[in-house]
Design a protein around this motif. Structure first.
Motif, PDB file in Angstrom:
ATOM      1  N   ASP A 289       0.822  -1.191   0.000  1.00  0.00           N
ATOM      2  CA  ASP A 289       0.000   0.000   0.000  1.00  0.00           C
ATOM      3  C   ASP A 289       0.865   1.252   0.000  1.00  0.00           C
ATOM      4  OD1 ASP A 289      -2.440  -1.631   2.015  1.00  0.00           O
ATOM      5  OD2 ASP A 289      -2.501  -1.142  -0.120  1.00  0.00           O
ATOM      6  N   ARG A 290       2.123   1.097   0.423  1.00  0.00           N
ATOM      7  CA  ARG A 290       2.983   2.266   0.586  1.00  0.00           C
ATOM      8  C   ARG A 290       3.248   2.973  -0.733  1.00  0.00           C
ATOM      9  NH1 ARG A 290       8.246   1.301   4.040  1.00  0.00           N
ATOM     10  NH2 ARG A 290       8.840   0.502   2.031  1.00  0.00           N
ATOM     11  N   ARG A 291       3.527   2.165  -1.748  1.00  0.00           N
ATOM     12  CA  ARG A 291       3.841   2.781  -3.031  1.00  0.00           C
ATOM     13  C   ARG A 291       2.604   3.474  -3.616  1.00  0.00           C
ATOM     14  NH1 ARG A 291       6.576   0.458  -8.424  1.00  0.00           N
ATOM     15  NH2 ARG A 291       6.139   2.324  -9.623  1.00  0.00           N
ATOM     16  N   LEU A 292       1.456   2.770  -3.531  1.00  0.00           N
ATOM     17  CA  LEU A 292       0.209   3.340  -4.034  1.00  0.00           C
ATOM     18  C   LEU A 292      -0.143   4.601  -3.234  1.00  0.00           C
ATOM     19  CD1 LEU A 292      -2.014   2.930  -6.092  1.00  0.00           C
ATOM     20  CD2 LEU A 292      -3.165   1.390  -4.505  1.00  0.00           C
ATOM     21  N   SER A 293       0.069   4.541  -1.923  1.00  0.00           N
ATOM     22  CA  SER A 293      -0.210   5.701  -1.067  1.00  0.00           C
ATOM     23  C   SER A 293       0.617   6.905  -1.470  1.00  0.00           C
ATOM     24  CB  SER A 293       0.104   5.398   0.395  1.00  0.00           C
ATOM     25  OG  SER A 293      -0.785   4.473   0.899  1.00  0.00           O
ATOM     26  N   ALA A 294       1.885   6.646  -1.764  1.00  0.00           N
ATOM     27  CA  ALA A 294       2.769   7.744  -2.136  1.00  0.00           C
ATOM     28  C   ALA A 294       2.285   8.392  -3.430  1.00  0.00           C
ATOM     29  CB  ALA A 294       4.200   7.224  -2.309  1.00  0.00           C
ATOM     30  N   LEU A 295       1.833   7.534  -4.373  1.00  0.00           N
ATOM     31  CA  LEU A 295       1.307   8.074  -5.624  1.00  0.00           C
ATOM     32  C   LEU A 295       0.025   8.862  -5.369  1.00  0.00           C
ATOM     33  CD1 LEU A 295       1.880   4.985  -7.967  1.00  0.00           C
ATOM     34  CD2 LEU A 295       3.115   7.165  -8.056  1.00  0.00           C
ATOM     35  N   ALA A 296      -0.836   8.304  -4.520  1.00  0.00           N
ATOM     36  CA  ALA A 296      -2.103   8.958  -4.212  1.00  0.00           C
ATOM     37  C   ALA A 296      -1.854  10.328  -3.582  1.00  0.00           C
ATOM     38  CB  ALA A 296      -2.934   8.080  -3.289  1.00  0.00           C
ATOM     39  N   GLU A 297      -0.863  10.366  -2.735  1.00  0.00           N
ATOM     40  CA  GLU A 297      -0.486  11.617  -2.077  1.00  0.00           C
ATOM     41  C   GLU A 297      -0.109  12.681  -3.116  1.00  0.00           C
ATOM     42  OE1 GLU A 297       0.167  11.774   1.597  1.00  0.00           O
ATOM     43  OE2 GLU A 297       0.030  13.899   1.082  1.00  0.00           O
ATOM     44  N   ARG A 298       0.695  12.273  -4.090  1.00  0.00           N
ATOM     45  CA  ARG A 298       1.118  13.227  -5.125  1.00  0.00           C
ATOM     46  C   ARG A 298      -0.054  13.635  -6.010  1.00  0.00           C
ATOM     47  NH1 ARG A 298       5.767  10.147  -7.904  1.00  0.00           N
ATOM     48  NH2 ARG A 298       5.742  11.916  -9.341  1.00  0.00           N
ATOM     49  N   ILE A 299      -1.017  12.716  -6.196  1.00  0.00           N
ATOM     50  CA  ILE A 299      -2.205  13.076  -6.994  1.00  0.00           C
ATOM     51  C   ILE A 299      -3.044  14.110  -6.261  1.00  0.00           C
ATOM     52  CG2 ILE A 299      -4.396  12.235  -7.934  1.00  0.00           C
ATOM     53  CD1 ILE A 299      -2.960   9.518  -8.371  1.00  0.00           C
ATOM     54  N   THR A 300      -3.287  13.871  -4.992  1.00  0.00           N
ATOM     55  CA  THR A 300      -4.135  14.817  -4.250  1.00  0.00           C
ATOM     56  C   THR A 300      -3.449  16.177  -4.138  1.00  0.00           C
ATOM     57  OG1 THR A 300      -3.313  13.970  -2.147  1.00  0.00           O
ATOM     58  CG2 THR A 300      -5.377  13.066  -2.907  1.00  0.00           C
ATOM     59  N   ALA A 301      -2.132  16.181  -4.182  1.00  0.00           N
ATOM     60  CA  ALA A 301      -1.403  17.449  -4.140  1.00  0.00           C
ATOM     61  C   ALA A 301      -1.395  18.135  -5.512  1.00  0.00           C
ATOM     62  CB  ALA A 301       0.024  17.216  -3.660  1.00  0.00           C
ATOM     63  N   GLY A 302      -1.928  17.450  -6.523  1.00  0.00           N
ATOM     64  CA  GLY A 302      -1.982  18.044  -7.859  1.00  0.00           C
ATOM     65  C   GLY A 302      -0.664  17.954  -8.607  1.00  0.00           C
TER      66      GLY A 302
END
Lengths: 320, 320
Positions: A289-302
């Motif tokens: 989940d860590r890798r996906l989370s990191a990507l999700a974080e960057r998506i929500t940050a735009g």
């Protein structure tokens, strides 16, 4: 749960043991470690049942119609399986509703298996679990498997549409014809039933349907022309006509190679669903989940769009 | 369709151009070759809108409630986007129903965008297209995006459940409370609305709901306790209370880091969906329908079970 003796369960299911059937369904619909063993044991036994999908908007009387069909097939000496994937059905979660009166009659009949299925929460969703449950009922020796799904919702409609024969139910009033068209269920019916035909507007609904389906138009010889049957399922009126229409469709599909083609398509869909589920799991396992989370974080940050994020994720997954 | 000037479309959408918004949604919800370009252009602009999911069984008055909420947010000077994923909604396929009277009022309002979405037939289904449409409405500068989905069907319920705030609607009678529980929508509500509260049984429904949600029980301090609001959406009664409840929930999610977490989770789901769709396409591309057909053939013949077939298919796909 202790490991099951799969061979014994399969044998008991074929002898008509309802508990064995129930246990097998539980083993295949989830992520049981014995899943592969069960599926391998069922494979040579399945493919004999006639699978009928029933779908329609809430309120058209799907459950009553299903129950009437069970009775009709029992009169003909057939073993019947029912898979109810319908949150509004008294079959599914009947205990919660506290009303199993109508099914009580069938519940004590050893020639009938009833299985309800929650519409959420499974491993790969309905697309995964419904075909597996049908496969168990089939392998257990059911002559007919009725799959009742609510005609609202993509996955639910798909399941009924993948049956050997798909029955679309409507009822007079409520703009059902139009609603059906919007839900896409007008494309999938092989047999149409206007239930509650004792109510006002039944003829109008049948006419509207006839028009929308273009039944007045010429068809190529040999083409299937979906019949429209009027019923009052609560009084068992018209049920035999529905069975006749089903048998006609079945004969037509066999004659024209359509049955074999539908079953191949259903099997292909099953494989696809299992593959996608497996890949989904692999994605979660390998990258965590860590890798996906990191990507999700960057998506929500735009900083990243979901598409590029996916490319990043997949590069690691399927490359090299 | 000729290639779109994405930068110009995005600029026009941000200026309030409804056609630009519509065009962008069309580009992202399907498999447009410009999909990646559009998504990249939207990424830095999205993440500002407050996304509210509304769901409930057919007949509870979702569309009327959505319309009332649009009015309420317009009174507050907010730009509002509506995504209607509900086959029974007058928003979706309104032309077919021939009744856009209620939305006529909003249709001429430049501060409101309404988009309906078919529940079937898309590339990766609703799970794919709904988040992309929300993203466009968000990037176009909507302060609030209302996502109306029918509370029946797995994909539909999921979409509402992934909003920043999820409103579950019920109505008196029809055993709605119980139906809601069965459809799994009782797990996802942040705010509950008992609509048609002028009808008999509204108090009973609210009480039943209160009981089922365990709202009488003690909660840890800081936990969110979903409020139950009674409305008569058709007469705009209670709408302001719903907006207040939404604002409270929003403030709570911001304060407790829940909003950021939900958005990360939503983004992660988006990535997963895109990845699975891409893998599904790759499966079809690389192996062609021929290989899958051959496996399906062996399955229908009972020679192979779907699980082993999948293993065969995937070996070629992801191996070496």
């Amino acid at each position: 749960m202790p490991a099951a003796d799969v061979a014994a369960l399969v044998a008991a299911a074929r002898e008509g043991g309802p508990r064995a059937v129930a246990r097998l369904i539980t083993l295949v619909e989830g992520a049981s470690p014995q899943l592969r063993e069960v599926m391998a044991a069922l494979a040579p036994l399945a493919g004999r049942a006639y699978v009928v999908g029933l779908t329609g908007s809430p309120g058209v009387g799907k459950s009553t119609s299903t129950s009437a069909l069970v009775t009709a097939y029992r009169r003909r000496g057939k073993r019947v399986g029912v898979l109810a994937v319908d949150p509004s059905s008294p079959f599914s979660g009947g205990a919660l509703l506290g009303d199993r009166v109508r099914m009580g009659e069938h519940a004590s009949d050893p020639g009938v298996y009833i299985r309800s299925m929650a519409t959420r929460g499974h491993l790969g969703g309905l697309a995964w679990s419904a075909p597996q449950a049908i496969r168990v009922l089939d392998a257990a020796g059911c002559d007919v498997v009725l799959v009742e799904t609510v005609g609202v919702g993509q996955s639910e409609v798909d399941i009924a549409g993948q049956a050997d024969t798909c029955v679309v139910l409507l009822a007079p009033g409520m703009g059902d014809g139009i609603q059906a068209a919007k839900a896409g269920i007008l494309e999938i019916g092989d047999v149409y039933v206007v239930n509650k035909a004792d109510r006002d507007g039944a003829d109008a609904t049948a006419r509207e349907l006839n028009h929308m389906l273009g039944l007045g138009e010429a068809r190529a010889p040999g083409d299937w022309r979906p019949p429209i049957v009027k019923t009052v399922a609560a009084r068992d009126e018209g049920t035999d006509e529905v069975v006749e229409a089903l048998e006609k469709h079945r004969a037509w599909t066999e004659e024209h190679g359509v049955l074999a083609e539908r079953r191949r398509r259903r099997a292909a869909r099953e494989v696809e669903t299992i593959a996608v589920t497996a890949l989904r799991e692999r994605m979660a396992d390998l990258h965590g989940d860590r890798r996906l989370s990191a990507l999700a974080e960057r998506i929500t940050a735009g900083e990243l769009d979901p598409y590029d994020a996916t490319v990043e994720l997949l590069e690691g997954l399927t490359g090299g």
